[in-house]
Every structure is written in C-alpha cells, then in structure tokens.
Design a protein around this motif. Structure first.
Motif, mmCIF file in Angstrom:
data_model
loop_
_atom_site.group_PDB
_atom_site.id
_atom_site.type_symbol
_atom_site.label_atom_id
_atom_site.label_comp_id
_atom_site.label_asym_id
_atom_site.label_seq_id
_atom_site.Cartn_x
_atom_site.Cartn_y
_atom_site.Cartn_z
ATOM 1 N N ILE A 147 7.266 -15.857 -0.095
ATOM 2 C CA ILE A 147 6.532 -14.957 -0.981
ATOM 3 C C ILE A 147 6.142 -13.691 -0.235
ATOM 4 N N ILE A 148 5.635 -13.884 0.974
ATOM 5 C CA ILE A 148 5.208 -12.726 1.757
ATOM 6 C C ILE A 148 6.401 -11.816 2.016
ATOM 7 N N ARG A 150 9.044 -11.455 0.205
ATOM 8 C CA ARG A 150 9.425 -10.763 -1.027
ATOM 9 C C ARG A 150 8.469 -9.608 -1.304
ATOM 10 N N VAL A 151 7.176 -9.856 -1.069
ATOM 11 C CA VAL A 151 6.185 -8.802 -1.285
ATOM 12 C C VAL A 151 6.454 -7.632 -0.353
ATOM 13 N N GLN A 152 6.785 -7.947 0.900
ATOM 14 C CA GLN A 152 7.011 -6.863 1.857
ATOM 15 C C GLN A 152 8.269 -6.095 1.516
ATOM 16 N N GLU A 154 9.389 -5.609 -1.452
ATOM 17 C CA GLU A 154 9.040 -4.749 -2.571
ATOM 18 C C GLU A 154 8.258 -3.538 -2.088
ATOM 19 N N GLN A 155 7.365 -3.772 -1.120
ATOM 20 C CA GLN A 155 6.602 -2.649 -0.577
ATOM 21 C C GLN A 155 7.541 -1.637 0.044
ATOM 22 N N LEU A 157 10.614 -1.151 -0.695
ATOM 23 C CA LEU A 157 11.346 -0.458 -1.758
ATOM 24 C C LEU A 157 10.515 0.648 -2.356
ATOM 25 N N GLN A 158 9.222 0.370 -2.543
ATOM 26 C CA GLN A 158 8.408 1.344 -3.247
ATOM 27 C C GLN A 158 7.938 2.466 -2.349
#
Lengths: 513, 416
Positions: A147-148, A150-152, A154-155, A157-158
């Motif tokens: 999960i971590i 995936r969150v990173q 996404e970060q 990417l953004q």
C-alpha cells in the motif's frame, strides 16, 4: 503543543483540588448524604486501608467483578484475564493510592433528561481488549508495504517529473584493480534510477571481457566502446585521455541521434538519487555542485600540519559548481581550492599524495543531447558544433568548451546549494595485481598447511595478516596485499614473497597495472 | 457510401478524443469534488441566503472576559470568539432584527480558564441563563419563539451540557433554556443527551497559520503507515485504564506497541505536523470526549483519519461525506486494526487521499482570520441557511409558554 496542553489540563482539571475549590460543581452532591453515599465512603476507606497494608493500589475492580450487572455490563467489553490484570498491576505499581474523584463503580444512572433514548455507548469502565497474539502478522506487513509503495508511486506521478526524459550516462573506464569496486557502485546507482537509461561505457585499451561481464550484470541498455589508447600513468595524461574518451562518446550520441539528457558519470564518483531527479529539469546545459573529497594522501607529518592550518583558516567548502547571485542567476563558478595542496599534488598513480580534481570536473555538467546533433532546428546559437572541436589542438577541459557563451549554463540543485554528487579518486598501486574478473581459477592450492603458521620468513610487524588458518583467508590476504596497502616495506617484501609462491598459479591470470 | 465513411471517421475521432481525455483526466487528477448528503454544498455562498442579527450584549459577557484572559483566542474552544468577530463584519449581518432569520447571542461561556488553560464550566450555565434573561427582557424576539430562531456557539467538551465529565454532563443534560435553540458545538455523538436534534457540529479551532507554516513539499514520500501521538493511559485520572477513552486507546497501545507499521507513542516531537504529512493513516481515537483536533490536523495534512469513536458525529456531517474520506473503526474492533487497515484496497486509499487533497475540504475545517470563502464560518452559515425557512410552528401563540425558567439544577438559578 496542543496535545500536551489538553492532556495536562485534563489531568489537572480532574484533580481533587478543583472539586474542593469549585464548590459550585454539579448539584447532585448538593443534596444531603444518602445512605448509599455513606456506604461507598466506608467502602472507599476500607479499600484505602487494604492498599496501605498490601503496599499497592487495591483495585476496586474486584468489587466491580462481583457486582457487575447484566443490564449495563452488556456493551462493556471482554476481560482477557491475565494480560489485563497484568497491565493493571503495572500501572498501579506505585505505592501511592489515589483517591479517585468519583467512585468508578458507580454504574451510569439511567437518569436521562427528557425523552431522549440513552446512548448505546456506555459511560463507565470498559475492558481493554487485547487479542491473544498481539504481534504483527507478516502477511499484513507485506500488504501494508505494498500500500505504501502504491501511495508513493501515486505521489511521484502527481508531484514528480511529468515527462521524464531518458538519461544518457557517459563513463570512461579501464581495467584495473579498483575497476570492479568503482563500476559496481556506479552500476547499482544507475540500476536504481527510475527513468530510462542508456549507458555509454568507453574503455581505454579496447573492450575487454572483464568490463563486459560487469556490464552484463546490470541489465541496463549499454553501449560498450573500446578506445585504442592505453591509460597513461600520470594524472595529467589521464585526464586528457578521459576527456578525449568522453568526446568520443559525444560523437556516438550524435551519430546515433540519442535523445535525452546527457550526464558524465565517472566510475569513481558517488551519485545520489536526487541528482537524477534534478537533471530532468535541464533545458540545454546545466551545472550541479560536486562535492570534492580530496583524499589527503598518506599521513605525512608536514602535509597534515599544513592541512590543519588550512582548516583553521576557514577554508571554503570543497565544492565545485555554479555560483549564483541573490536573484538566482549564474554569475561564476566555485572551484576547488587547491592552494593548500600546492606542491603536494599527486603526479603519478602510485603517489601517496593527494589526488586533485581538475578546475571544473566534467561530471558537474549536464547536457541536453540535442545540443550535439548535427542539424537540430532549435539548437541555440551559443553552442558550437561538435565537429569543430575535432581538429582542435588545445585541451578540452570541460563541456564549457562547447559553448560560445558560458553564461547560458543553468544552475541546478537550487542554484548549486545542494551537493548531489561527490568526487573522489582512489586507485590502487600501478603494479597491483588482481585475478581476472575476480574469479580464482584454477582454485588455489594450499601452499603451507595451517599447522605451520606463522610463516617462517614473514615480517614480524604484521602478525594480524598472518594468522590465517583457512584458504579463504589466504586468498583474502593476497587480495588485501594487492589493494592499496599503505605501508611500503611490508607490501614490497610480501609481494616478493608472494610472487615466489604465487607465480605458478598466476600464470593464467592477467597481471594488470 | 460517402456519408457512411464520413460518419465513421467522425465517430472514430470522437471515440479517440474521449479516451485521450479520460486518460488525461485520470493521470492529472489530484482531487475530487466532495458532496455529502445535502449535496455539493461545500462551496455555497451563504450571502443572500440568510440574515443574522447580532445582539449587543454588555461587554461583561464577551469583551471583558476576553480581556481578562487572552488565552481564549488560541485554545481549541476559540471558535466562539472568532464566530462573533466574523459575524460582526459579515455581509449576512443585518442591523434590522425584523428581517433577520437567525439571532446570535455573543456570550463566551468557555473563557473562564484555569491557570493551566482549561475552561471551567461551573459558571457557564449561569452565564448563559443570565444572557438569555437579558435578551428576553430587552428584545421581544426571544419570547416570540422561545429561542427557536436563535443560535448559540457552545464549543465545550460536551456542548451545552456544560461539564467536562461525561457522567455529570449526562446528568445535567442540555441547559433547559436552550432546548428550542440551535446549538453550534464541537461535540457530536448519536443518541447522546448532549447532542440535540438539529445541532450543527463544527471542528475544534486549530490555528491556521501554525499549520501552514509546517507544510513540507508534497512530493515527500509517505512512508509511515499509521501515526499517532498522544496519551494511551491518563495516569492522573484513570490509572488502571478502561475509563479513559473507554479503553480504546489502551487497546491500541497494548495490541500494536511492537508493530513496526504503527508509529505510536506518547512523545511530543517538534516535528509532529511534519510527521503527519509523511503518514498514510492518522489515528483519531476518542479521549475523554469523542472529538479531537487530530481530525482537523489530519485533513489539513492529507493523512487519512482513522476514527475510533463509536457513534461519533463529525463536523458538518451533512456537507462532508466522512465515510468516504475517513476510516471508521468500532471500538470493539480495535484489536484487529492492522487487519482492517491493510485490507483496504489501494484504489480506495488513493481515492480518500484525493478527496482529502480537495482544497475546499481543507478550507472547511479552518477558522482563518480574516474569513475566506468556504471556511468553517461559511459552512456554519450554510448549515443555518439549510435549516431555513423556519416552520410556522416556532412562533408561539400569545400567552403560550413552553420553557420552564426554573428547571435545571438549583445551582444554575443563582444570578451571574
């Protein structure tokens, strides 16, 4: 901090002092003492006496367990017996018995104002729920890490770089003892780069299997080119040759029309991952700050004294890179201050003196590969064409020679304030030997059985090296000797000794400088 | 044939552009619109939808109290003071009470502080009573509805029950005189005596400048899975545990103290705000009261709040769909918190983060000075506007009396 204020405040608020001082508090107590109140008071006194005798706070939980009613006890939780009481004892271990502000056993009265249904959530003492095995579950830990991740992602990417460009790394190298050390470090850094990578490796003395086998381990897209001349022995000549090797790489970029950001990754340097993120910002040509770790040579008395003096005089930081004014515009260059080392610089590889960097290292510069292309339409006018540099006799010291106008360089890394890579040249002695590809083939034979240690003619001053009792350590000893050992005498004599015993085995090995 | 071909080409173009558009939307999408049960109302502008009349009370009810103790401006109950200031200069204020929809009484009941900074609620009921007596005798508007079109800001622990201890608060109940008025409070728990039907829940006050000054670059990777800083056992008042937080905080500690995914402790680090921005989940368990400023901090810093408080009513519950933004864990499920959190699918987590990144969400939790559009002040006004128009039945018939002015504990009846 608000937290502490809140908690402390609650602590203080609920202490007895305020109840006494408040006086006007809840009017429930306003009525006269009922028998129930007297009973609880007596019970409280009894418990205090018992605590005094026992020496720890006698919990009236015992009474709660006796008197818990079904109606209200429903929603209050489980009582896992041992751990719960364990924690109770831990917390109440102190000898002081505190008079609780209100008897905790008082189950919430069902007096509710008006016709509002009472809350399902009960006020009062609840159990502390502890599951039978309160330890982390490895599957869940793995899930959490995913999960971590995936969150990173996404970060990134953004907030990260929107359209990452390919990174082209140019590395001049040659086969020597420390090549594996340096090249492996560089290789691992490049393998961690999250962008597409092309690695151009130019090898002095022609391509060898040694280097090729190293590069094959990386899994990166590599272009391995051989250069006809051999690496000379003096640092001056070395730098010159490396510059020419880099130019050769630039020509390859031009011929193949490789597109991306070109950086010079010397194999002896140390790169941080932030560097690769930062260079994505370059438009045409950029410069980063390079930290210079000039190895201060051997502990020569004089030089160390001079060094200390220099340190006391507040040397500027050992950084090479762009210098900006307050409006973040490039105004000049920071250059490594080599004055303290004047006269002490190393000339030959073997020297124990300090190896000094050039005025401006190539690795501090980053180019957009389109600068080198033959006919790029949007190439700015202040860039010379690469072909013009071919016949030039003078030295090409840094990529600045490619520019007609050096002020167009973009400073990176918050205008040179961040040091994103470090320069350090450490090389082994010229005559140090190492096994090809660091594979011992054929396997070493035992030359002296372990029982015979220490060796009969070993020099007495290095006993630690000699206490080997296994073949592995024997091998290591030989490696240790072939690396840059600082003490001259022992190494020389050891080498002589070893060359006698090792010669028959060394026959298949390539002895390198 | 020609026509067919043209139509086909046009259709292809549309389809491809839609696909591209969708991809771009997905890639660049950072936030999502928030709409709760009342609809997409976070960005509504209350100006023009309601009129508020602010009673002019003698300064002993507000200014003098504040002068005595200026700490009231920075603690978490400061919303009452800032609401007054906001209304005084807001376009919704009207000086003509005849056209007002709502009436506001500026009485600072949570400003009687101990030396440590905690509000003492013992005199608050009397203060409120005295204020209501004043407005009912000086203006006719209280008596014509017995307060049904009046609203009060009561940000204390248990709202208008005016006590910090839950049992005592439940015993007292809401102040009798306020039973017809609308209460704007931070406390919210379903089926609880101290939450009246029709109350507006607001977030506790958190200083906006302080939080803005601790922001870190948004590309700093979130590497902490669960974060919490605070007490697990309130050793001063509840040494055995089980009372404080209904045992939930103690359960969190006992179950997860050696779990590397849970960064929980009682320390007070200087980098508390920065750490929250590096965490994916932030625990917001109940304490002595179910609400806490951690919710506001979590929303501002983009950390998904994990709310462990049974039946809690969160701020602006009709405007903000909290179930989609935070994670609700029942107190009895605390031992399985790690299973619950790790079994949330990553898409759901990313969606929650997108919702949290919505700037109107963050604005709605803050009380900035001066007021900005979409902030908590405006959400309160929006909430009041949604309750309009008042029903016909709030106006009392002449001679009718509903409130009993002598109800409540005897101590409350003493004049203030």
């Amino acid at each position: 901090m608000k937290l502490s204020a809140l908690q402390q405040s609650y602590t203080n608020r609920r202490s007895n002092s305020f109840r006494a001082a408040g006086g006007l508090d809840s009017s429930v107590d306003g009525s006269g003492k009922s028998p129930a109140a007297i009973f609880w008071l007596v019970l409280h006194g009894l418990c205090c006496l018992i605590s005094l005798v026992l020496g720890f706070r006698f919990s009236r939980l015992v009474f709660f367990l006796f008197f818990s009613t079904a109606s209200n006890g429903g929603t209050s939780g489980l009582y896992p017996s041992t751990p719960f009481l364990g924690t109770t004892a831990d917390i109440a271990g102190s000898l002081s018995f505190q008079a609780n502000p209100s008897p905790n056993l008082e189950l919430p009265p069902n007096r509710t104002a008006g016709g509002i249904s009472s809350s399902r959530v009960v006020v009062g003492r609840h159990g502390i729920r502890i599951r039978p095995w309160p330890h982390p579950n490895p599957d869940e830990v793995m899930k959490a890490h995913r999960i971590i991740e995936r969150v990173q992602r996404e970060q990134k990417l953004q907030f990260g770089i929107k359209n990452p460009r390919t990174v082209i790394v140019v590395t001049p190298t040659y086969v020597r003892t420390f090549q594996t050390l340096h090249l492996t470090g560089l290789m691992h850094s490049l393998m961690n780069v999250p962008y597409d990578l092309i690695w151009i490796v130019i090898e002095a003395g022609g391509t060898t299997n040694e280097t090729a086998s190293l590069l094959a381990k990386s899994g990166l897209r590599t272009i391995h080119i051989g250069f006809d001349r051999r690496m000379p022995n003096s640092w001056e000549d070395r730098h010159r040759l490396e510059a020419q090797m880099r130019l050769r790489a630039l020509r390859i970029v031009r011929e193949e029309k490789l597109d991306g950001i070109l950086m010079f990754g010397d194999d002896s340097n140390m790169h941080s991952m932030e560097l690769f993120d930062e260079i994505q910002k370059v438009k045409w040509i950029g410069a980063v700050s390079v930290g210079i770790l000039a190895h201060s040579g051997n502990t020569d008395e004089l030089s160390s004294v001079a060094h200390k003096k220099a340190e006391e005089e507040n040397l500027p930081p050992p950084v090479q890179g762009p210098a900006c004014n307050s409006s973040e515009k490039l105004v000049g260059w920071h250059i490594f201050n080599s004055l303290p080392y004047v006269g002490n610089g190393a000339t030959y590889i073997d020297d124990r003196a300090t190896v000094l960097p050039r005025k401006l290292e190539w690795s501090g510069f980053v180019l957009n590969s389109r600068l080198l292309w033959k006919a790029a339409e949007d190439r700015p006018e202040w860039v010379k064409d690469l072909d013009k540099l071919d016949g030039v006799r003078e030295e090409i010291e840094s990529p600045l020679s490619l520019l007609k106008d050096p002020s167009m360089v973009e400073p990176l890394g918050s205008c040179g304030r961040k040091v994103l890579l470090w320069w350090l040249r450490v090389e082994a002695r010229t005559d140090s030997k190492f096994p090809a590809r660091w594979i011992i083939d054929p396997p070493l034979e035992v030359t002296v059985p372990a029982k015979r240690t220490p060796w009969p003619d070993a020099p007495p001053e290095l006993p630690s090296n000699v206490k080997e009792i296994s073949i592995q350590e024997h091998t290591e000893k030989r490696h240790a000797k072939s690396r840059a050992s600082r003490s001259k005498h022992s190494s020389r004599s050891k080498r002589k000794h070893e060359s006698r015993t090792a010669d028959p085995q060394v026959s298949s090995k390539v002895s390198e400088e | 044939m020609e026509l067919c071909r043209w139509v086909f080409c046009v259709l292809l173009l549309i389809a491809s552009s839609l696909r591209v558009g969708a991809e771009q939307l997905r890639r660049g999408q950072r936030t999502e619109r928030i709409s709760g049960s009342a609809g997409d109302v976070l960005e509504d502008n209350p100006v023009g939808r309601l009129k508020v009349f602010v009673y002019e009370l003698p300064s002993k009810y507000n200014k003098k109290i504040l002068q005595k103790d200026p700490r009231c401006l920075t603690h978490m109950f400061a919303a009452e003071i800032f609401m007054h200031r906001f209304l005084l200069s807001s376009p919704v204020r009207t000086l003509n009470p005849e056209e007002a929809d709502w009436f506001y009484t500026p009485v600072y009941t949570t400003c009687d502080l101990t030396p440590n900074g905690l509000p003492l609620p013992f005199k608050s009921p009397r203060m409120m009573r005295s204020a209501i007596q004043l407005i009912s005798s000086n203006w006719p508007y209280w008596n014509r509805t017995e307060g049904a079109d009046h609203f009060f800001v009561v940000p204390h622990d248990f709202g208008a029950c005016f006590h910090y201890q839950e049992e005592k608060a439940i015993e007292r109940g809401i102040l009798h005189l306020l039973q017809r008025a609308t209460l704007v409070q931070t406390f919210g728990q379903r089926n609880h005596v101290c939450l009246k039907e029709g109350s507006i829940t607001i977030p506790p006050y958190a200083p906006p400048q302080k939080m803005q000054s601790h922001l870190i670059p948004p590309d700093t990777p979130r590497s902490i899975f669960v974060y919490f800083r605070g007490l697990f056992y309130d050793v001063g008042n509840d040494p055995e545990g089980g009372y404080y937080a209904r045992g939930a905080r103690a359960a969190v500690w006992e179950n997860f103290k050696d779990n590397p995914l849970f960064d929980i402790s009682t320390e007070h680090p200087m980098t508390y705000y920065e750490d929250m921005q590096r965490a994916v989940f932030c625990l917001c368990p109940l304490g002595w009261a179910p609400w806490s400023p951690r919710l506001v901090e979590g929303v501002i810093f983009g950390c998904i709040p994990v709310i462990i408080a049974d039946d809690i009513v969160l701020p602006f519950a009709d405007a903000i769909p909290w179930e989609e933004i935070g994670v609700f864990v029942a107190e009895e499920d605390v031992p399985n918190l790690d299973t619950i959190l790790t079994s949330i699918p990553p898409e759901v987590i990313l969606r929650k983060q997108r919702l949290l990144a919505n700037p109107s969400m963050k604005q709605a939790m803050l009380f900035p000075q001066p007021a900005q559009p979409g902030d908590a002040f405006h959400q309160i006004l929006n909430g009041l506007a949604r309750k309009l128009p008042h029903g016909r039945n709030i106006y009392l018939k002449p001679g009718e009396k509903i409130l009993n002015w002598t109800a409540g504990p005897v101590g409350d009846l003493k004049p203030w």
